[in-house]
Write a protein that holds these residues in place. Structure first.
Motif, mmCIF file in Angstrom:
data_model
loop_
_atom_site.group_PDB
_atom_site.id
_atom_site.type_symbol
_atom_site.label_atom_id
_atom_site.label_comp_id
_atom_site.label_asym_id
_atom_site.label_seq_id
_atom_site.Cartn_x
_atom_site.Cartn_y
_atom_site.Cartn_z
ATOM 1 N N ARG A 139 6.401 -1.252 -6.002
ATOM 2 C CA ARG A 139 5.155 -2.011 -5.946
ATOM 3 C C ARG A 139 5.407 -3.470 -6.302
ATOM 4 N NH1 ARG A 139 1.638 2.237 -9.332
ATOM 5 N NH2 ARG A 139 3.651 2.465 -10.323
ATOM 6 N N LEU B 147 -3.195 10.377 -8.284
ATOM 7 C CA LEU B 147 -3.725 9.015 -8.272
ATOM 8 C C LEU B 147 -4.239 8.643 -6.886
ATOM 9 C CD1 LEU B 147 -0.857 7.235 -10.230
ATOM 10 C CD2 LEU B 147 -3.133 7.735 -11.065
ATOM 11 N N PRO B 148 -5.364 7.942 -6.797
ATOM 12 C CA PRO B 148 -5.812 7.424 -5.499
ATOM 13 C C PRO B 148 -4.774 6.465 -4.930
ATOM 14 C CG PRO B 148 -7.521 7.191 -7.169
ATOM 15 C CD PRO B 148 -6.285 7.627 -7.882
ATOM 16 N N ALA B 149 -4.860 6.220 -3.608
ATOM 17 C CA ALA B 149 -3.785 5.532 -2.886
ATOM 18 C C ALA B 149 -3.321 4.229 -3.549
ATOM 19 C CB ALA B 149 -4.230 5.268 -1.458
ATOM 20 N N LEU B 150 -4.225 3.346 -3.913
ATOM 21 C CA LEU B 150 -3.779 2.043 -4.396
ATOM 22 C C LEU B 150 -3.831 1.924 -5.923
ATOM 23 C CD1 LEU B 150 -5.301 -0.304 -1.697
ATOM 24 C CD2 LEU B 150 -2.904 0.232 -2.086
ATOM 25 N N TRP C 264 -2.978 2.290 -9.940
ATOM 26 C CA TRP C 264 -1.808 2.295 -10.814
ATOM 27 C C TRP C 264 -2.043 3.339 -11.894
ATOM 28 C CZ3 TRP C 264 2.267 -1.662 -10.982
ATOM 29 C CH2 TRP C 264 2.288 -2.435 -9.816
ATOM 30 N N GLU C 265 -0.946 3.752 -12.522
ATOM 31 C CA GLU C 265 -1.063 4.762 -13.558
ATOM 32 C C GLU C 265 -1.879 4.218 -14.727
ATOM 33 O OE1 GLU C 265 1.760 3.726 -12.266
ATOM 34 O OE2 GLU C 265 2.632 5.450 -11.214
ATOM 35 N N LEU D 166 6.017 15.956 -4.287
ATOM 36 C CA LEU D 166 5.044 15.169 -5.042
ATOM 37 C C LEU D 166 3.936 14.623 -4.134
ATOM 38 C CD1 LEU D 166 7.366 13.397 -7.609
ATOM 39 C CD2 LEU D 166 5.569 15.032 -8.103
ATOM 40 N N GLY D 167 3.855 15.143 -2.900
ATOM 41 C CA GLY D 167 2.680 14.841 -2.096
ATOM 42 C C GLY D 167 2.859 13.753 -1.051
ATOM 43 N N VAL D 168 4.096 13.365 -0.759
ATOM 44 C CA VAL D 168 4.322 12.339 0.263
ATOM 45 C C VAL D 168 4.531 13.031 1.612
ATOM 46 C CG1 VAL D 168 5.856 10.494 1.027
ATOM 47 C CG2 VAL D 168 5.351 10.767 -1.394
ATOM 48 N N ASP D 169 3.853 12.549 2.644
ATOM 49 C CA ASP D 169 4.093 13.043 3.998
ATOM 50 C C ASP D 169 5.346 12.333 4.518
ATOM 51 O OD1 ASP D 169 4.157 13.603 6.664
ATOM 52 O OD2 ASP D 169 2.026 13.294 6.992
ATOM 53 N N HIS E 15 1.817 10.993 -9.260
ATOM 54 C CA HIS E 15 1.533 10.448 -7.928
ATOM 55 C C HIS E 15 0.418 11.200 -7.182
ATOM 56 C CE1 HIS E 15 2.378 8.473 -4.070
ATOM 57 N NE2 HIS E 15 2.299 9.664 -3.544
ATOM 58 N N PRO E 16 0.503 12.545 -7.069
ATOM 59 C CA PRO E 16 -0.537 13.218 -6.275
ATOM 60 C C PRO E 16 -1.933 13.132 -6.885
ATOM 61 C CG PRO E 16 0.926 14.809 -7.305
ATOM 62 C CD PRO E 16 1.550 13.470 -7.510
ATOM 63 N N GLY F 64 8.358 14.978 -0.932
ATOM 64 C CA GLY F 64 7.434 15.935 -0.333
ATOM 65 C C GLY F 64 6.750 16.772 -1.399
ATOM 66 N N ARG G 54 -0.609 17.082 2.318
ATOM 67 C CA ARG G 54 0.501 17.163 1.358
ATOM 68 C C ARG G 54 0.026 16.831 -0.071
ATOM 69 N NH1 ARG G 54 4.081 20.225 1.516
ATOM 70 N NH2 ARG G 54 4.264 19.756 -0.649
ATOM 71 N N ARG G 55 -0.810 15.816 -0.177
ATOM 72 C CA ARG G 55 -1.253 15.393 -1.502
ATOM 73 C C ARG G 55 -2.035 16.502 -2.206
ATOM 74 N NH1 ARG G 55 -2.942 10.816 -3.962
ATOM 75 N NH2 ARG G 55 -5.121 11.324 -3.694
ATOM 76 N N ARG H 27 4.056 3.055 -3.744
ATOM 77 C CA ARG H 27 4.236 4.167 -4.682
ATOM 78 C C ARG H 27 4.964 5.321 -4.002
ATOM 79 N NH1 ARG H 27 -1.151 5.568 -6.704
ATOM 80 N NH2 ARG H 27 -0.760 7.621 -5.864
ATOM 81 N N LEU I 219 9.019 7.320 -4.509
ATOM 82 C CA LEU I 219 9.348 8.736 -4.439
ATOM 83 C C LEU I 219 10.367 9.013 -3.348
ATOM 84 C CD1 LEU I 219 5.813 10.248 -4.937
ATOM 85 C CD2 LEU I 219 7.615 9.944 -6.598
ATOM 86 N N ALA J 233 0.826 -1.210 0.000
ATOM 87 C CA ALA J 233 0.000 0.000 0.000
ATOM 88 C C ALA J 233 0.860 1.260 0.000
ATOM 89 C CB ALA J 233 -0.936 -0.015 1.212
#
Lengths: 318, 256
Positions: free
Chosen positions: A264, B108-111, B113-114, A215-218, B105-106, A213, B74-75, A200, A204, A197
Motif C-alpha cells: 500500500r 476488512l472492506p476493500a480499501l 486499513w487494519e 486468505l480470500g484473494v481471487d 484481510h478477508p 487464495g 473467495r473472500r 493489500r 498476500l 486499491a
C-alpha cells in the motif's frame, strides 16, 4: 523511517528535481527570466523544459510502478518491467519505424504497438485455463524477450550507418523525442490508483498463490489484472522514453531497503521515487556535456548501480 | 449434535489422470478434530486445497456453513474457512507482525486499513504461539519452526469456523507439537472444526476425534479415530505392517 515521512520526503524530492529540471538546460535561461516575462525564456521553458521534465517524471514513475507490480506478480525480486519482453517488442517496432525514416510521433506509436503485441503474446502463450503460474509466465516472457533481442540485433546489423545512431539512442533510453506527456501522466495516475486499491491483495500474492487464495484473494483474476496493469505502465513508458534501464528494477528495491514493505505504501512511493530519479538523471543527461545530449538510460544505470550496491552492503552489514 | 460446518457430498478428487478419492462423504462438525492420513502422494494436500475451494473437484459438492462452495466469493470463503499451507515461502521480507496481520484481510472492506482491534488480534495470536517478543523480527531471519508458528498465528488471526491445516507440526520440536495440538483442541472446543493432514499416527491417535484414511486409487475410510485407526487399516494404508500397542494406557502404533 515511518512510511508517511518517507512519502513526504519523496514528494519534496520530486518537487526539487522538477524545479532543477526546469531551471537548467543547454541555454542559459533561468526560471527568473521566464517569470520576469522574457518571451524567449518563456518559450524555452514552456515548450522545451516543461514537457521534457514532465515526460521524464511520468516515465520514471511508470517504470517504477510497473517494477513493483511485476515483482509481486512474478514473486521474483529480480523482475523488472522489461522482463516479459515488453521493451523488446517495443524496440523492434520502434527500430523498424526508424529504419523506415518515420517521424518521432510515429516511432512512439509504433513502439507502443510493439509493446502491446509483446504483452498479448506473453498473455496468450503463458495462460493455461485462464491463469498463469509465475514460473511459466516468467519463462515465456524471458524466451520471447530473447526472440525480440535477436530481431533487434538483426535490424541493427542491416540498418544503414546513418540510421544506427538514432536506433542506439532509442535502445539506450532517450527522452529527447518525448512529446505530449499528458497521456503518460494520465496512465500513471490511473494505474497508481488501481494499484493502491489492489495493494493489500498484492501483499498476500507475494506470499504465494495458495496463501493468497486461502486468505480470500481471487488469484487468477488478480494475476491477469496485474499483468495488464504492469504491462500498460511499461508500454507507455517505453513508447515515450525508449528502453530506459534499471529504474524499474532498482526503485522498488531502494524503497524496500529503506524498510518499506507494505505494497500500500510501495505503490505510492514507487512512482514518486521513480519520477524523481529519472527527472534528475534526465536533467544531468541534458546538461553534463551540453549541447550534446547523453542517453538518459545510461545515466540512470550509472546513478543506480553505486546507490544500489551501497544500500545492499549497508543492509547486509547491519 | 454439534452443527455441521463443512459437508462433503460424493466428492471425487483427481490430480491429472490420478484418482485420489472417489465419492468421499464426510461432515466436519464443530468441536471435531480430523486427521487426514495417507502415504506421500495419496492426495492429502490436494484434498485440503479442494476443500478450501482452491481447486475444483472432479465431481461432488462441498457445503461450507450451509452454502455451496461453488456459489461463493473467495473472500466469503476466507472468512469462514482458513488453510495453513504446507509451505509458505517469502521472496520478499516481512515482519512476523505484518505476516500475521494479513490474516485479517478477508474481514476488512476493500480499501480499509487494519484497525487497532485487528492489530490487537494479531498480537494476541503471536502470543498464543509463543512469539509475542518476535513481532518485529523478519520472518526471513527466523528458524523453520518459528516461521511455522508465525503461519499458525496468521490462521488464528483469520479466525475462521473451519480450520484446514497441511502438516501443521512440520519443523516443530516436540514441545511445540504438543502445544500446537493443544491450541487446536482449544479452538475445536470453542466451536471450530479442525482438519489436518498429518504423518505422525500417534499425534493423530492422541489428539484427533476423527480420521480420514486415504488408501490411494480413490479408496478411503472415514470415521471416529478409534474405529479408523487400527493396525489392520493402517497397514493397508501405508502398505507396511503396523501394530497397535497399549503403552501407559494409550494406544500407539509402531511399524514392524
Amino acid at each position: 523511517m515511518r512510511p508517511p515521512v518517507l512519502i513526504l520526503l519523496l514528494v519534496l524530492l520530486s518537487a526539487a528535481t522538477l524545479a532543477a529540471a526546469l531551471a537548467t538546460g543547454s541555454s542559459a535561461v533561468s526560471l527568473r527570466d521566464a517569470l520576469a516575462g522574457d518571451a524567449m525564456a518563456r518559450a524555452i521553458l514552456l515548450e522545451l523544459r516543461v514537457p521534457r521534465a514532465a515526460a521524464a517524471y511520468a516515465c520514471g514513475g511508470l517504470l517504477a510502478l510497473s517494477g513493483v507490480l511485476m515483482q509481486a506478480l512474478l514473486r521474483n525480486p529480480l523482475a523488472d518491467p522489461y522482463v516479459l519482453g515488453i521493451s523488446g517488442g517495443a524496440a523492434t517496432f520502434a527500430l523498424v519505424c526508424i529504419a523506415l525514416g518515420l517521424a518521432a510521433p510515429l516511432v512512439a506509436a509504433g513502439s507502443f504497438a510493439g509493446a502491446v503485441l509483446a504483452t498479448a503474446l506473453v498473455f496468450a502463450l503463458a495462460s493455461v485455463r485462464h491463469d498463469f503460474a509465475p514460473a511459466r509466465l516468467l519463462l515465456t516472457g524471458v524466451v520471447l524477450a530473447s526472440g525480440w533481442g535477436a530481431a533487434i540485433s538483426l535490424l541493427l546489423a542491416l540498418a544503414p550507418p546513418s540510421g544506427v545512431q538514432g536506433m542506439v539512442f532509442w535502445l539506450l533510453g532517450d527522452l529527447s523525442a518525448a512529446q505530449a506527456p499528458g497521456f503518460a501522466w494520465a496512465v500513471l495516475l490511473v494505474a497508481a490508483v488501481i494499484a493502491f486499491a489492489l495493494a493489500r491483495s498484492l501483499n498476500l500474492l507475494a506470499r504465494g498463490a495458495v496463501q493468497a487464495g486461502a486468505l480470500g484473494v481471487d488469484v487468477a483474476n488478480l494475476r491477469r489484472g496485474l499483468h495488464l496493469l504492469g504491462s500498460a505502465c511499461a508500454a507507455v513508458a517505453v513508447s515515450s522514453g525508449g528502453s530506459i534501464g534499471f529504474v524499474g528494477l532498482v526503485v522498488p528495491h531502494l524503497l524496500r531497503l529503506t524498510g518499506l514493505r507494505d505494497h500500500r505504501w510501495l505503490v505510492l512511493a514507487a512512482p514518486l521515487a521513480g519520477g524523481a530519479l529519472l527527472t534528475a538523471a534526465d536533467t544531468a543527461a541534458r546538461t553534463l556535456i551540453a549541447p550534446q545530449q547523453l542517453p538518459v538510460g545510461v545515466l540512470t544505470t550509472l546513478l543506480g548501480v553505486p546507490l544500489f550496491l551501497w544500500l545492499l552492503r549497508r543492509d547486509a552489514v547491519r | 449434535m454439534q452443527p455441521a460446518l463443512l459437508e462433503v457430498e460424493s466428492l471425487t478428487v483427481m490430480r491429472g489422470q490420478r484418482l485420489l478419492c472417489e465419492r468421499l462423504a464426510l461432515t466436519l462438525r464443530a468441536g471435531e478434530i480430523w486427521a487426514v492420513l495417507g502415504v506421500n502422494g495419496a492426495g492429502k494436500t490436494t484434498l485440503l486445497h479442494t476443500l478450501a475451494g482452491l481447486l475444483d473437484p472432479a465431481a461432488g459438492r462441498i457445503v461450507l456453513c450451509g452454502t455451496d462452495l461453488r456459489h461463493t466469493a473467495r473472500r466469503w470463503v476466507a472468512r469462514h474457512l482458513g488453510l495453513l499451507p504446507q509451505y509458505v515461502d517469502d521472496p520478499f521480507p516481512a515482519t512476523a507482525f505484518e505476516e500475521v496481520l494479513a490474516g485479517r484481510h478477508p474481514h476488512l472492506p476493500a480499501l480499509a486499513w487494519e484497525t487497532p482491534a485487528d492489530e490487537a488480534f494479531a498480537r494476541a495470536a503471536l502470543a498464543a504461539v509463543g512469539l509475542a517478543e518476535a513481532e518485529n523480527r523478519l520472518t526471513t531471519h527466523m528458524s523453520g519452526g518459528e516461521r511455522r508458528r508465525v503461519q499458525l498465528a496468521t490462521l488464528i488471526t483469520q479466525d475462521a469456523q473451519v480450520w484446514l491445516l497441511d502438516e501443521p507440526t512440520n519443523h516443530l520440536d516436540l514441545t511445540r507439537q504438543v502445544e500446537t495440538m493443544r491450541l487446536l483442541q482449544d479452538k475445536a472446543q470453542c466451536g471450530r472444526a479442525v482438519c489436518m493432514a498429518l504423518h505422525d499416527l500417534n499425534l493423530a491417535a492422541r489428539w484427533c476425534t476423527h480420521a480420514l484414511l486415504l488408501f490411494g486409487e480413490g479408496a478411503w475410510l472415514a470415521g471416529r479415530t478409534d474405529e479408523v485407526l487400527t493396525g489392520e487399516h493402517l497397514s493397508r494404508a501405508y502398505a507396511h505392517p503396523l501394530q497397535a500397542h497399549i503403552v501407559a494406557g494409550r494406544q500407539i502404533f509402531l511399524p514392524d
